[in-house]
Design a protein around this motif. Structure first.
Motif, PDB file in Angstrom:
ATOM      1  N   TYR A 111     -10.703 -10.104  61.491  1.00 48.11           N
ATOM      2  CA  TYR A 111     -10.029 -11.745  60.800  1.00 48.11           C
ATOM      3  C   TYR A 111      -8.393 -11.241  59.812  1.00 48.11           C
ATOM      4  CZ  TYR A 111     -14.593 -13.997  61.774  1.00 48.11           C
ATOM      5  OH  TYR A 111     -15.997 -13.823  62.574  1.00 48.11           O
ATOM      6  N   VAL A 139      -8.178 -16.358  59.704  1.00 47.83           N
ATOM      7  CA  VAL A 139      -8.626 -16.485  61.506  1.00 47.83           C
ATOM      8  C   VAL A 139      -9.382 -15.532  62.036  1.00 47.83           C
ATOM      9  CG1 VAL A 139      -6.901 -16.654  63.190  1.00 47.83           C
ATOM     10  CG2 VAL A 139      -5.970 -17.668  60.922  1.00 47.83           C
ATOM     11  N   LEU A 166      -1.818 -17.459  67.186  1.00 48.75           N
ATOM     12  CA  LEU A 166      -2.969 -17.803  67.014  1.00 48.75           C
ATOM     13  C   LEU A 166      -2.698 -18.341  65.154  1.00 48.75           C
ATOM     14  CD1 LEU A 166      -6.200 -19.716  67.015  1.00 48.75           C
ATOM     15  CD2 LEU A 166      -6.645 -17.193  66.787  1.00 48.75           C
ATOM     16  N   GLN A 195      -0.726 -20.469  64.736  1.00 53.39           N
ATOM     17  CA  GLN A 195      -0.461 -22.086  64.492  1.00 53.39           C
ATOM     18  C   GLN A 195      -1.744 -22.605  63.835  1.00 53.39           C
ATOM     19  OE1 GLN A 195      -2.836 -22.670  68.693  1.00 53.39           O
ATOM     20  NE2 GLN A 195      -4.044 -24.686  67.461  1.00 53.39           N
ATOM     21  N   LYS A 196      -2.647 -21.595  63.052  1.00 54.72           N
ATOM     22  CA  LYS A 196      -4.001 -21.623  62.181  1.00 54.72           C
ATOM     23  C   LYS A 196      -2.906 -22.081  60.433  1.00 54.72           C
ATOM     24  CE  LYS A 196      -7.701 -22.340  64.522  1.00 54.72           C
ATOM     25  NZ  LYS A 196      -8.311 -23.259  64.534  1.00 54.72           N
ATOM     26  N   GLU A 245      -1.635 -25.242  60.167  1.00 46.95           N
ATOM     27  CA  GLU A 245      -1.956 -26.261  59.889  1.00 46.95           C
ATOM     28  C   GLU A 245      -2.937 -26.767  58.565  1.00 46.95           C
ATOM     29  OE1 GLU A 245      -5.364 -25.858  63.167  1.00 46.95           O
ATOM     30  OE2 GLU A 245      -4.174 -26.397  64.988  1.00 46.95           O
ATOM     31  N   ASN A 246      -3.086 -24.960  58.047  1.00 45.92           N
ATOM     32  CA  ASN A 246      -4.031 -25.083  56.948  1.00 45.92           C
ATOM     33  C   ASN A 246      -2.532 -25.473  55.999  1.00 45.92           C
ATOM     34  OD1 ASN A 246      -5.995 -23.752  58.123  1.00 45.92           O
ATOM     35  ND2 ASN A 246      -5.877 -22.079  57.530  1.00 45.92           N
ATOM     36  N   GLU A 292      -5.267 -19.674  52.605  1.00 52.14           N
ATOM     37  CA  GLU A 292      -6.093 -19.647  53.594  1.00 52.14           C
ATOM     38  C   GLU A 292      -7.452 -20.680  53.440  1.00 52.14           C
ATOM     39  OE1 GLU A 292      -9.528 -15.726  53.991  1.00 52.14           O
ATOM     40  OE2 GLU A 292      -7.308 -15.600  53.461  1.00 52.14           O
TER      41      GLU A 292
END
Length: 499
Positions: free
Chosen positions: A47, A51, A64, A67-68, A71-72, A199
């Motif tokens: 991780y 992620v 990935l 993107q994450k 979003e966060n 996070e």
């Protein structure tokens, strides 16, 4: 027959060894196959900033992660709290600027070095316990660090260290102002909380963590370490009231002064321009080898008294100048002439702790005292003046009063008026001496000066006597050039108290 038997046994052993080797190879390929080849994907249970990148290639993980994290970030609101203060940090206000390539390379190669058994051990450990990597928010989001620093600057409080109060004119000259604790942000704990907040991608409240900073000072020892390092007085009992006033005014600028280690002080800058507006009065000054009237006369006795106190306190003097005529109130090479624009007394506190200056005067003497850290046990500092030689004067010179400047004194040729007596000059040296328990252990030369001899000046009138006029005999005696004798030298030593 025996030979056929041996061949059969050898053949059987060859088949057995071959089968074992093939079996081991298949086992290794089955058990370690994943480690025998170059891995291009992440271990299972890996991780990065929360992620899951297990089994992904670096390119897939990079996409990935981006993107994450975006979003966060966009969903995030962090509230920092301190007592009744609050600050909000919105993730949507910042841009994702992190470059993950280097980090991803390090993570994907983790555990891929060393022998095959060590690699497999690490891989199994990661599958069991997980590999969790956190990239610091400072490297991911542009501008966040600057905002955090502004908040820290608002809440942090520097400690106030205890200080010495110096009141030179009070009965208790030294006292202590106690300090106070400071507050520092615990940056490690704050960074950890912020990383968790970024996070999470959620609303997050952080109570700013602090560390108290209490100055550790031995207040009693501070006062006990302050002692009188030197005290110097010079006599001005025969001076006019104006001259005394100028001396005391100049030294008053230093009274109560605290000079920190390394601090440089200029006498001229501190005492200011010698003007009527600044409180200075008209008195005699030395100019071009003669005493003339001038505003601020006597200030050189103030600088000289301070200079000698500095020397005896073992404080570094960076600039000092001698007079054209030696001063009567100190030995040769221990005067300190000051004049605006070209002659100054400059010193710097060369000690490891502050010095404290006290000045005062009465009708007869002016005094400078310097306090600071104690001299070492048994140490005493003294000064010594050396008369190198007497510089003989050239006697009198006669000048004609052609402009009538001294018409009230002389008119005709043959009339004489003494304007100035000749004075011998001196070559001298100044030394600082260091004693330990009464024994001289070091002597160093700090000055080598020349006080030029001064010619006498007799003014003669320029008018011509009319017929029948006669002049009375002149009481002005012409003085011839000086011859230096042993008696001359001894007289000079007595005059300046030189042994």
């Amino acid at each position: 027959m025996e030979k056929v038997k041996q061949n059969k046994v050898s053949y059987i052993w060859l088949i057995a060894v071959t089968l074992i080797a093939v079996g081991l190879l298949l086992f290794c390929q089955f058990y370690f196959g994943d480690s025998l080849s170059e891995r291009t994907t992440f271990y299972q249970n890996t991780y990065i900033n929360g992620v899951n990148v297990s089994g992904l290639t670096k390119e897939e993980a990079n996409e990935l992660l981006s993107q994450k994290l975006v979003e966060n970030k966009d969903n995030l609101q962090i509230t920092l709290k301190n007592a009744d203060q609050e600050w909000s940090i919105l993730g949507s206000d910042f841009e994702l600027v992190g470059n993950f390539d280097s980090c991803l390379d390090n993570v994907i190669s983790y555990g891929r070095e060393g022998n095959i058994f060590e690699k497999k051990r690490i891989e199994n450990q990661i599958k069991k316990e997980g590999l969790y990597i956190t990239l610091p928010y400072q490297s991911l989001y542009g501008g966040v660090d600057e905002q955090i620093e502004k908040i820290i600057a608002e809440v942090e409080k520097e400690p106030v260290y205890a200080s010495v109060n110096f009141s030179p004119d009070s009965e208790t000259m030294f006292s202590i102002s106690e300090g106070s604790s400071g507050i520092k942000v615990d940056r490690i704990s704050l960074d950890q909380a912020l990383n968790e907040a970024f996070e999470s991608g959620e609303n997050y409240i952080i109570n700013i963590p602090f560390v108290d900073i209490t100055p550790q000072q031995d207040l009693e020892n501070i006062l006990q370490n302050i002692a009188l390092r030197s005290s110097v007085s010079t006599n001005y009992s025969k001076s006019t009231d104006n001259r005394k006033s100028n001396i005391k005014l100049a030294l008053s600028k230093f009274n109560g002064m605290i000079v920190e280690p390394g601090q440089e002080v200029s006498f001229n800058n501190l005492t200011g321009a010698r003007t009527i507006q600044n409180g200075y009065k008209d008195a005699k000054i030395i100019f071009n080898g003669s005493y003339v009237s001038g505003v601020g006369g006597g200030v050189c006795q103030a600088s000289t008294t301070l200079y000698n106190a500095l020397i005896l306190a073992d404080v570094e003097v960076k600039q000092v100048n001698h007079h054209s005529l030696p001063a009567s109130y100190v030995p040769l090479s221990f005067d300190a002439m000051v004049s605006e624009g070209y002659a100054d007394l400059i010193f710097v506190n060369s000690l490891d702790s502050p010095i404290y200056i006290k000045t005062f005067g009465d009708e007869n003497n002016v005094t400078v005292e310097i306090y600071g850290q104690k001299l070492e046990e048994g140490v005493e500092i003294k000064t010594r003046s050396e008369l190198v030689k007497v510089l003989p004067h050239s006697g009198d010179k006669i000048i004609e009063d052609s402009e009538g400047k001294y018409a009230s004194k002389v008119i005709y040729k043959g009339e004489y008026y003494r304007l100035k007596y000749p004075q011998e000059g001196y070559e001298s040296k100044g030394y600082v001496q260091y004693y330990q328990d009464g024994t001289l252990v070091q002597e160093k030369e700090i000055r080598h000066d020349y006080y030029p001899a001064q010619s006498g000046i007799i003014v003669e009138g320029s008018g011509t006597l009319e017929d029948g006029m006669t002049l009375p005999a002149s009481n002005v005696k012409y003085i011839n050039p000086q011859k230096v004798t042993k008696e001359t030298i001894e007289n000079a030593k007595r005059k300046f108290n030189i042994t």
